[in-house]
Design an enzyme around this catalytic site. Structure first.
Site, PDB file in Angstrom:
ATOM      1  N   ASP A 183      -7.480  12.063   9.935  1.00 30.08           N
ATOM      2  CA  ASP A 183      -7.737  11.447   8.639  1.00 30.08           C
ATOM      3  C   ASP A 183      -8.461  10.122   8.820  1.00 30.08           C
ATOM      4  O   ASP A 183      -7.992   9.075   8.384  1.00 30.08           O
ATOM      5  CB  ASP A 183      -6.428  11.259   7.869  1.00 30.08           C
ATOM      6  N   GLY A 200       0.819  -1.207   0.000  1.00 28.74           N
ATOM      7  CA  GLY A 200       0.000   0.000   0.000  1.00 28.74           C
ATOM      8  C   GLY A 200       0.850   1.252   0.000  1.00 28.74           C
ATOM      9  O   GLY A 200       2.052   1.223   0.239  1.00 28.74           O
ATOM     10  N   VAL A 256       4.087   1.160   2.049  1.00 27.59           N
ATOM     11  CA  VAL A 256       4.000   0.109   3.051  1.00 27.59           C
ATOM     12  C   VAL A 256       4.365  -1.236   2.425  1.00 27.59           C
ATOM     13  O   VAL A 256       3.888  -1.574   1.341  1.00 27.59           O
ATOM     14  CB  VAL A 256       2.575   0.037   3.632  1.00 27.59           C
ATOM     15  N   LYS A 285       6.331   0.512   7.134  1.00 29.17           N
ATOM     16  CA  LYS A 285       6.084   1.724   6.382  1.00 29.17           C
ATOM     17  C   LYS A 285       7.374   2.511   6.249  1.00 29.17           C
ATOM     18  O   LYS A 285       8.007   2.853   7.250  1.00 29.17           O
ATOM     19  CB  LYS A 285       5.050   2.565   7.117  1.00 29.17           C
TER      20      LYS A 285
END
Ligand SMILES: *[C@@H]1O[C@H](CO)[C@@H](O)[C@H](O)[C@H]1NC(C)=O
Ligand SMILES: *[C@@H]1O[C@H](CO)[C@@H](O)[C@H](O)[C@H]1NC(C)=O
Ligand SMILES: *[C@@H]1O[C@H](CO)[C@@H](O)[C@H](O)[C@H]1NC(C)=O
Ligand SMILES: *[C@@H]1O[C@H](CO)[C@@H](O)[C@H](O)[C@H]1NC(C)=O
Ligand SMILES: *[C@@H]1O[C@H](CO)[C@@H](O)[C@H](O)[C@H]1NC(C)=O
Ligand SMILES: *[C@@H]1O[C@H](CO)[C@@H](O)[C@H](O)[C@H]1NC(C)=O
Ligand SMILES: *[C@@H]1O[C@H](CO)[C@@H](O)[C@H](O)[C@H]1NC(C)=O
Ligand SMILES: *[C@@H]1O[C@H](CO)[C@@H](O)[C@H](O)[C@H]1NC(C)=O
Ligand SMILES: *[C@@H]1O[C@H](CO)[C@@H](O)[C@H](O)[C@H]1NC(C)=O
Ligand SMILES: *[C@@H]1O[C@H](CO)[C@@H](O)[C@H](O)[C@H]1NC(C)=O
Length: 789
Positions: free
Chosen positions: A626, A513, A520, A534
């Protein structure tokens, strides 16, 4: 076997176990402080009893946990340690006697018995004095110090008293006891005042869920983590149901916590329940004339009010005293403003509808008044003026909408500093700057932000704040460096080398991702745990600042937050190592239509819990900023885990502006405050959460979609659409659920709960942030239960 065993024990006086520990102490024998092997050990080897060092050449006779040799469960002589020479515990004529340096008797059980007796420590951790026939004459369970063990009863005659400080085991100021009205309470019994702070003092017993009618006054818990008290108070540890070594301890910071021994190898404890979630609400924490604030490094911080100085260095119990003299000449007296500050109690007067000037004048004219609080109740529009004669239980919290004005000499006003002024609770200011780009790059953003992640290797605990780490930090500042290293290691949070990471990810081969400031990768750590790693975009933030933030995130530990296992800082490389969530993100699962009603509800509640924890429980200042389905990951049991929190602090402006970083604040999920440039509070997360829940209910994207309305199609936002359906509901008196609920659920859901979920979601997406509930309120509403802490 049994008989010959007893015979042996009887004959030898004390029976050696392994090399030098003993199973029982017999009539006529003693344990000496000078022989480190003079220790009684329970048959299951979990508990030991012996002389425990509490200072230089000072010892207490204590019971401790074998696996965690610094955790004491009980002490005989906590107020009066004995000398390291010639002190002993002896058993004579059925009486236990602790003698200091061969002379004074410091502690005794005051018994006389003609039977032969024996002192043993049982598997439960209970130290008992029994006749050989099995009759118990005395037991440590009847006189607890600060800790209750499973199956140990707290009764009308017993209480738990905290120790004075983490390193000083003598009695401190906090007490757990049954009050005269049969209610279990926490009391601050300080040098000058006593006050009850739990259950919340402004609640009546029944409002706090307690009953005063059961006078049996008993409380206990079991090794599965279920606690129950006769006043109807009960709780379940977050890891309840699992057999664990547990303890309930009232600590020197005034909080009551249940712990589980998380790792028997390292002896690390984790918190599985605590009575008070906001440490500054505990009475007496900072003493008089001081302010308690949430500190993201250490949990809480005390500081003297401007113009006051600490009375006893390094001991906040005595607080601060004035370092000024007020003149009788009123024109030489002024007021110093402290924002969002509250002092509980000690009001001289309370007046409504005063102007600020009237309130100030009232305080000015009273020589007893040392400050006043001026507060607007927004719901009624009434201004309240409280003048205060004592300044105790002071705390500053961003949610408190009132200010305090301290009375100080005008002449030196400019030299005073607000002790709390560096605190800031907003998200990174970068978020504002991103706005424009988010709109422009929307398409790209959607693809990039499909973050997958992470699993629940450890799973289980709800509140594992790894609090043992940070309480240690703020309790004893001097030792913090060494202890921090030790405790962090013990809880598994560690620093990785870049080479380790390269190996774990096979040189960054499996990308799973992108978003939130980096890419990631999936990796397998050397201990076989699967991790999501990450790699942060290059940042020019200093190492020290980066480490400080990482440590903060590393301490956040909650079942519904993704667990950070470690980090790596080497040269330019900055990596974060997280648990890997097996079922990917909520976004993927929604689009794959694999979530039934039970899972959806569990996700709604769990996500709310995770956010409530971020906002309120451990570290008040953490906003997510977020919240969206891509950042809610699902473990193998579909428990939600909120990911990507705390990151805004790790990314500096430069990296935020680079390609993959537009995720913070995502269109469709962003609260109006961002656009209107209003102050950013935790309510921005509440808004985003509300949108996520609407998406979860309807299966529709929040970004607006086309609806056909009598042949015409128009674009509507999800919120508007649901709001209209609900308004129709009122006029047509039919439920709108059928219209709005995701058709892929085929009507398989609990109608009542669904109604609540929709109502809660709509409340969360109110335009006016004050109309939105807090996240902990959301949890309560969803679970339909009153929660008084
Ligand atoms: C527990 O106690 C036994 C006997 O004293 C000892 O051998 C063992 O190492 C202890 N275990 C731990 C974890 O300290
Ligand atoms: C606790 O155990 C550690 C390691 O097993 C040992 O180094 C330390 O001396 C022990 N402390 C006490 C108080 O027994
Ligand atoms: C521990 O606290 C008690 C009570 O406040 C105090 O009298 C004693 O001196 C303290 N002991 C140490 C070693 O600081
Ligand atoms: C207790 O209160 C009295 C009167 O307010 C004050 O003079 C004294 O200093 C206080 N003592 C402590 C230890 O705070
Ligand atoms: C009082 O509490 C005890 C212990 O929880 C319980 O066993 C008992 O049934 C209660 N009595 C009443 C009258 O509720
Ligand atoms: C604790 O768990 C038990 C068994 O799962 C449940 O019956 C009880 O309602 C729970 N109590 C609380 C306070 O959550
Ligand atoms: C306990 O900690 C040790 C050392 O950090 C680690 O090797 C072990 O896997 C841990 N055990 C559990 C059950 O987490
Ligand atoms: C009070 O203080 C002001 C300013 O310092 C001074 O001008 C005034 O004379 C004083 N009044 C009295 C009565 O001392
Ligand atoms: C304060 O003002 C409000 C609104 O003006 C009024 O309703 C209320 O009665 C006033 N309260 C008092 C105590 O005067
Ligand atoms: C946000 O924090 C910055 C400093 O970190 C501060 O300058 C700014 O005023 C804060 N904004 C709000 C709305 O609180």
């Amino acid at each position: 076997m049994g008989l010959s065993f007893f015979f042996l024990v009887f004959c030898l006086g004390i029976l050696p176990l392994a090399s030098s520990e003993y199973y029982a102490l017999n009539e006529g024998s003693s344990l000496s402080v000078e022989k480190s092997g003079d220790v009684l050990v329970s048959p299951n080897r979990l508990f030991s009893a012996g002389f425990f060092p509490v200072g230089d050449n000072a010892y207490c006779f204590a019971i401790w946990f074998n696996h965690s040799n610094s955790t004491v469960a009980w002490m005989a002589n906590r107020e009066q340690p004995v000398n390291g020479r010639r002190s002993k515990l002896s058993l004579d004529n059925g009486n236990l006697v602790l003698t200091d340096a061969g002379q004074t008797i410091v502690w005794t059980t005051d018994l006389v018995s003609t039977f032969s007796v024996q002192l043993k420590i049982l598997d439960s951790g209970n130290l008992v004095l029994r006749t050989l026939g099995g009759h118990t004459l005395w037991q440590s369970f009847d006189s607890p110090t600060d800790t209750l063990l499973p199956h140990q009863l707290l009764t009308r005659n017993t209480q738990l008293v905290s120790s004075r400080s983490p390193g000083n085991y003598s009695s401190g100021f906090y007490k757990l006891y049954f009050d005269n009205d049969n209610v279990l309470r926490l009391l601050y019994n300080g040098p000058n005042i006593s006050s009850v702070y739990w259950p919340a003092p402004w609640l009546l017993s029944w409002q706090a869920g307690r009953t005063t009618y059961n006078d049996s006054r008993t409380a206990s818990f079991n090794s599965l983590g279920y606690f129950i008290s006769s006043d109807n108070f009960q709780f379940n540890a977050s890891d309840a149901g699992a057999e664990q070594l547990r303890r309930l301890t009232i600590e020197s910071d005034g909080n009551l916590r249940m712990y589980s021994l998380a790792n028997r190898t390292t002896g690390a404890w984790s918190v599985s329940w605590q009575a008070i979630s906001q440490p500054c609400t505990i009475h007496g924490v900072c003493g008089p004339n001081s302010l308690c604030t949430y500190d993201h490094g250490s949990g809480r911080k005390c500081s003297c009010l401007p113009g006051y100085k600490m009375i006893t260095p390094a001991d906040w119990a005595y607080g601060c005293g004035p370092n000024f003299e007020l003149s009788d000449n009123l024109s030489e007296v002024g007021f110093f403003q402290l924002l969002h500050v509250d002092f509980y109690g000690y009001d001289l007067s309370y007046t409504q509808n005063f102007t600020w000037d009237q309130c100030a004048m009232q305080c000015m004219q009273s020589s007893d008044c040392s400050a006043f609080q001026y507060k607007l109740y927004e719901d009624t529009g009434v201004h309240a003026c409280y003048t205060k004669f004592l300044l105790k239980n002071g705390q500053q919290t961003p949610n408190f909408m009132g200010d305090v004005y301290l009375k100080l000499p005008k002449a030196s006003m400019s030299s005073y500093e607000d002790p709390t002024k560096d605190s800031s609770w907003n998200c990174s200011s970068e978020a504002h700057e991103q706005l424009a780009r988010i709109y422009r790059k929307r398409q790209e953003n959607e693809i990039l932000s499909s973050l997958l992640w992470f699993a629940s290797a450890l799973g289980g605990f709800e509140v594992i704040c790894v609090i043992s780490v940070w309480f240690f930090l703020f309790r004893d500042q001097k030792k913090s460096v060494a202890d921090q290293g030790y405790h962090l290691a013990a809880t598994g949070f560690k620093r990785f080398t870049y080479a380790e990471i390269q190996k774990a990810t096979s040189n960054f081969i499996t990308e799973i991702g992108r978003g939130g400031g980096g890419i990631v990768y999936k990796g397998v750590l050397s201990d076989k745990r699967i991790a999501a790693i990450k790699q942060l975009n290059e940042a020019n933030q200093g190492d020290a600042q980066f480490l400080a933030e990482v440590m903060t995130i590393g301490k956040l530990n909650h079942m519904n937050l993704i667990d950070m296992w470690g980090y790596c800082v080497e040269g330019k490389h900055r990596l974060l190592i997280y648990e890997y969530a097996e079922h990917g993100s909520l976004a993927d699962n929604l689009s794959a239509n694999v979530l039934d009603w039970d899972k959806r509800f569990q996700i709604a509640v769990g996500t709310a819990r995770g956010l409530a924890y971020l906002h309120e429980e451990c570290l008040e200042w953490v906003l997510h900023c977020d919240v969206k389905p891509q950042n809610i990951l699902l473990d193998n049991g579909y428990q939600p885990k909120v990911a990507d929190f705390g990151l805004s602090k790790l990314l500096d402006r430069k990296s935020i502006n680079s390609n993959f970083s537009m995720v913070r604040g995502t269109r469709g999920y962003m609260a109006p405050e961002w656009v209107l440039n209003l102050p950013i509070t935790s309510k921005v997360d509440v808004y985003s959460y509300g949108i996520v829940i609407l998406e979860l209910i309807t299966g529709k994207s929040p970004r607006g979609f086309l609806t056909s309305n009598g042949g015409e199609t128009e674009e509507k936002s999800l919120v508007t659409w649901v709001r209209e359906k609900r308004n129709n509901e009122v006029s047509t008196k039919t439920s709108c659920l059928e219209d709005i609920v995701d058709p892929t659920m085929n009507g398989q859901y609990d109608i009542n709960k669904m109604e609540i979920l929709v109502a809660v979601a709509m409340q969360c997406v109110e335009e006016d942030r004050d109309a939105r509930p807090t996240m902990s309120r959301v949890v309560q509403m969803l679970l339909h239960e009153e929660n008084d802490f």
